[in-house]
Structures are given as C-alpha cells and as structure tokens.
Design a protein around this motif. Structure first.
Motif, PDB file in Angstrom:
ATOM      1  N   GLY A  99       0.787  -1.223   0.000  1.00  0.00           N
ATOM      2  CA  GLY A  99       0.000   0.000   0.000  1.00  0.00           C
ATOM      3  C   GLY A  99       0.818   1.271   0.000  1.00  0.00           C
ATOM      4  O   GLY A  99       0.374   2.302  -0.518  1.00  0.00           O
ATOM      5  N   ASP A 100       2.031   1.226   0.575  1.00  0.00           N
ATOM      6  CA  ASP A 100       2.876   2.421   0.608  1.00  0.00           C
ATOM      7  C   ASP A 100       3.770   2.539  -0.619  1.00  0.00           C
ATOM      8  O   ASP A 100       4.622   3.423  -0.703  1.00  0.00           O
ATOM      9  N   GLY A 101       3.590   1.640  -1.582  1.00  0.00           N
ATOM     10  CA  GLY A 101       4.364   1.703  -2.807  1.00  0.00           C
ATOM     11  C   GLY A 101       5.636   0.896  -2.812  1.00  0.00           C
ATOM     12  O   GLY A 101       6.290   0.768  -3.854  1.00  0.00           O
ATOM     13  N   THR A 102       6.033   0.336  -1.669  1.00  0.00           N
ATOM     14  CA  THR A 102       7.232  -0.501  -1.630  1.00  0.00           C
ATOM     15  C   THR A 102       6.915  -1.900  -2.148  1.00  0.00           C
ATOM     16  O   THR A 102       5.752  -2.297  -2.271  1.00  0.00           O
ATOM     17  N   GLU A 103       7.960  -2.646  -2.442  1.00  0.00           N
ATOM     18  CA  GLU A 103       7.772  -3.972  -3.020  1.00  0.00           C
ATOM     19  C   GLU A 103       7.338  -5.008  -1.990  1.00  0.00           C
ATOM     20  O   GLU A 103       7.863  -5.044  -0.881  1.00  0.00           O
ATOM     21  N   ALA A 104       6.410  -5.858  -2.400  1.00  0.00           N
ATOM     22  CA  ALA A 104       6.152  -7.075  -1.651  1.00  0.00           C
ATOM     23  C   ALA A 104       7.278  -8.055  -1.960  1.00  0.00           C
ATOM     24  O   ALA A 104       7.972  -7.916  -2.963  1.00  0.00           O
ATOM     25  N   GLN A 105       7.471  -9.020  -1.093  1.00  0.00           N
ATOM     26  CA  GLN A 105       8.486 -10.029  -1.369  1.00  0.00           C
ATOM     27  C   GLN A 105       8.032 -10.888  -2.529  1.00  0.00           C
ATOM     28  O   GLN A 105       6.901 -11.338  -2.584  1.00  0.00           O
ATOM     29  N   ARG A 106       8.949 -11.080  -3.480  1.00  0.00           N
ATOM     30  CA  ARG A 106       8.633 -11.853  -4.671  1.00  0.00           C
ATOM     31  C   ARG A 106       8.996 -13.316  -4.474  1.00  0.00           C
ATOM     32  O   ARG A 106       9.992 -13.641  -3.850  1.00  0.00           O
ATOM     33  N   VAL A 107       8.179 -14.182  -5.036  1.00  0.00           N
ATOM     34  CA  VAL A 107       8.446 -15.613  -4.980  1.00  0.00           C
ATOM     35  C   VAL A 107       8.345 -16.157  -6.394  1.00  0.00           C
ATOM     36  O   VAL A 107       7.298 -16.066  -7.023  1.00  0.00           O
ATOM     37  N   SER A 108       9.439 -16.700  -6.897  1.00  0.00           N
ATOM     38  CA  SER A 108       9.446 -17.297  -8.226  1.00  0.00           C
ATOM     39  C   SER A 108       9.356 -18.813  -8.076  1.00  0.00           C
ATOM     40  O   SER A 108      10.252 -19.439  -7.508  1.00  0.00           O
ATOM     41  N   VAL A 109       8.278 -19.384  -8.549  1.00  0.00           N
ATOM     42  CA  VAL A 109       8.055 -20.823  -8.404  1.00  0.00           C
ATOM     43  C   VAL A 109       8.294 -21.508  -9.735  1.00  0.00           C
ATOM     44  O   VAL A 109       7.641 -21.199 -10.729  1.00  0.00           O
ATOM     45  N   ILE A 110       9.264 -22.403  -9.777  1.00  0.00           N
ATOM     46  CA  ILE A 110       9.513 -23.217 -10.962  1.00  0.00           C
ATOM     47  C   ILE A 110       9.073 -24.634 -10.624  1.00  0.00           C
ATOM     48  O   ILE A 110       9.695 -25.326  -9.842  1.00  0.00           O
ATOM     49  N   GLY A 111       7.987 -25.055 -11.186  1.00  0.00           N
ATOM     50  CA  GLY A 111       7.381 -26.312 -10.820  1.00  0.00           C
ATOM     51  C   GLY A 111       5.891 -26.102 -10.608  1.00  0.00           C
ATOM     52  O   GLY A 111       5.355 -25.045 -10.942  1.00  0.00           O
ATOM     53  N   LYS A 112       5.211 -27.062 -10.043  1.00  0.00           N
ATOM     54  CA  LYS A 112       3.772 -26.972  -9.888  1.00  0.00           C
ATOM     55  C   LYS A 112       3.394 -26.389  -8.541  1.00  0.00           C
ATOM     56  O   LYS A 112       3.794 -26.887  -7.505  1.00  0.00           O
ATOM     57  N   PHE A 113       2.627 -25.329  -8.577  1.00  0.00           N
ATOM     58  CA  PHE A 113       2.020 -24.749  -7.384  1.00  0.00           C
ATOM     59  C   PHE A 113       0.594 -24.412  -7.790  1.00  0.00           C
ATOM     60  O   PHE A 113       0.333 -23.426  -8.466  1.00  0.00           O
ATOM     61  N   GLU A 114      -0.331 -25.285  -7.412  1.00  0.00           N
ATOM     62  CA  GLU A 114      -1.679 -25.220  -7.951  1.00  0.00           C
ATOM     63  C   GLU A 114      -2.383 -23.895  -7.665  1.00  0.00           C
ATOM     64  O   GLU A 114      -3.216 -23.447  -8.446  1.00  0.00           O
ATOM     65  N   LYS A 115      -2.048 -23.265  -6.564  1.00  0.00           N
ATOM     66  CA  LYS A 115      -2.699 -22.000  -6.216  1.00  0.00           C
ATOM     67  C   LYS A 115      -2.304 -20.874  -7.172  1.00  0.00           C
ATOM     68  O   LYS A 115      -3.039 -19.883  -7.296  1.00  0.00           O
ATOM     69  N   CYS A 116      -1.158 -21.014  -7.813  1.00  0.00           N
ATOM     70  CA  CYS A 116      -0.646 -19.910  -8.638  1.00  0.00           C
ATOM     71  C   CYS A 116       0.191 -20.493  -9.774  1.00  0.00           C
ATOM     72  O   CYS A 116       1.418 -20.493  -9.730  1.00  0.00           O
ATOM     73  N   ALA A 117      -0.489 -20.991 -10.803  1.00  0.00           N
ATOM     74  CA  ALA A 117       0.206 -21.633 -11.918  1.00  0.00           C
ATOM     75  C   ALA A 117       0.912 -20.603 -12.780  1.00  0.00           C
ATOM     76  O   ALA A 117       0.361 -19.553 -13.106  1.00  0.00           O
ATOM     77  N   ASN A 118       2.151 -20.907 -13.140  1.00  0.00           N
ATOM     78  CA  ASN A 118       2.941 -20.009 -13.979  1.00  0.00           C
ATOM     79  C   ASN A 118       3.784 -20.867 -14.909  1.00  0.00           C
ATOM     80  O   ASN A 118       4.755 -21.481 -14.499  1.00  0.00           O
TER      81      ASN A 118
END
Length: 224
Positions: free
Chosen positions: A157-176
């Motif tokens: 909300g203050d414009g700073t970055e949230a922590q990023r998570v790069s998932v290589i493989g299957k994560f059903e909640k967030c497919a990429n």
C-alpha cells in the motif's frame, strides 16, 4: 524508497541483507524452455522441496530506450487499472521478440496455509500470499512459443515492493508456465505471480511489470 527507483542493483542488496526475495525451484513438467538463471543469483538460502534461494538480482535483460507511447504502446511509468491491457514490445532471451498485450486481471489474497507445499518454514512465518493474476496476448507477428513472461511483482500500500516468490514447478494456487507451442498472433494465456505481504495488516494493492524495456533506468508499468 519508491518502487520506481528500486531497480536491479538495489533489489539485490536488499534481498541479500534481509532475505527479502525468495526463489522457489522445482521440476518443470512438459517440454518447456526456461530462461537461463541470471549470473548474479546467490547461493541457496536453505533446502526445501521445492528449494528456496535468495537471488541477488532481478534477472531482467538490461537496457533499451523506454517506449514513448506512440501507436498505443505503453509509456515507461504508466499506470493502468486492474483489467486494463498494456500494449508493449516483448523480448525473450537473444532470439525472440515481438509484441504483446499484458493485462493484470486480479490481485487475490490467499491464506498463509497455502504456502505449506513450498516447505519454506520460518522463512515465510507471518507472511500472507497474494496471487497476481494476469493474461498475455500475442499481438505481434512473431511466434513466441516457450517464452516466459514472469517479470511481475506485487506492491504494498505504501508503494514498496512485496516479497517476490518465483516458483519453478507446480504450485496449484498460482500456476505459472511458459507460453505454449504455437503461441502466435491472437493467442492468449493466463498466468500468475506470487507475492508475499509481511503481515496480515499489510496488503498487496498493486502490481508492476518490470521487464525490458521498462527495467532500469526506465520505470515499470503499474496496475492498481
């Protein structure tokens, strides 16, 4: 520090100092071509399945002049509403380039329990996952088969970055996944980026695309 000024070098320093960026790696399924790991990535931050590492850089190809917005192309630093498409040039590695329309379609709050399959333990204690849903449409003439559009991060909300998570493989909640074979003009694929808010009291309220040519020294595209 504003998100528009936090670029590759700065992000790496913050990530190393406070383990602020997590990359979760596993096995891909299917015949997919993945971008090579950036040379600035640090050593593993701990064993997990998928494993967790703290990269020291943002991993985006550098340079290029920011588009000026002619012919509908998004301008460096431009802000869009959730659901609004941004037309932009796109490059992947040294061999593929074209034109895409990128749309952040939703930012959804998840449950901390969603992270359990990633086996990160105390690294994510107290954090809340957010799922940044987006779509990619090929609006150019180049076949973008097996390319990846992954340079999406969450903003607090203050414009700073949230922590990023790069998932290589299957994560059903967030497919990429990589763009499929035959990703030619008019084809569309939906995808997801995972971001972590530091606590339940802090929300991920926006998303930013920071890929070339919107990377340093230019400004990313923001949806909110």
């Amino acid at each position: 520090m504003s998100t528009t000024s936090m670029r590759t070098t700065t992000l790496g320093a913050v990530g190393l100092a406070v383990a602020g960026t997590l990359a979760l790696t596993g096995c891909k399924n299917g015949n997919e071509e993945l971008a090579p790991a950036p040379p600035s990535e640090s050593a593993s931050a701990g064993a997990a399945s998928p494993s967790a590492t703290a990269p020291s850089g943002a991993g985006s190809p550098g340079g290029g002049e920011a588009p000026a917005g002619a012919n509908g192309t998004a301008k460096s630093g431009q802000t869009f509403k959730i659901g609004e498409a941004a037309e932009m040039p796109f490059s992947y590695g040294n061999t593929k380039g074209g034109q895409i329309a990128l749309t952040v379609t939703a930012i959804e709050q998840g449950d901390p329990a969603d992270l359990e399959p990633l086996k990160l333990g105390d690294k994510v204690k107290g954090m809340v996952p957010y799922y940044i849903r987006y779509s990619v449409k090929n609006t150019g003439t180049t076949d973008l088969s097996y390319s990846s559009v992954t340079q999406i991060k969450g903003l607090l909300g203050d414009g700073t970055e949230a922590q990023r998570v790069s998932v290589i493989g299957k994560f059903e909640k967030c497919a990429n996944e990589s763009l499929p074979k035959g990703f030619t003009n008019g084809r569309t694929q939906t995808s997801c980026a995972l971001a972590l808010a530091p606590s339940a009291q802090t929300k991920v309220t926006a998303a930013e695309y920071w890929g070339n040519p919107y990377n340093y020294p230019n400004k990313g595209l923001v949806w909110k």
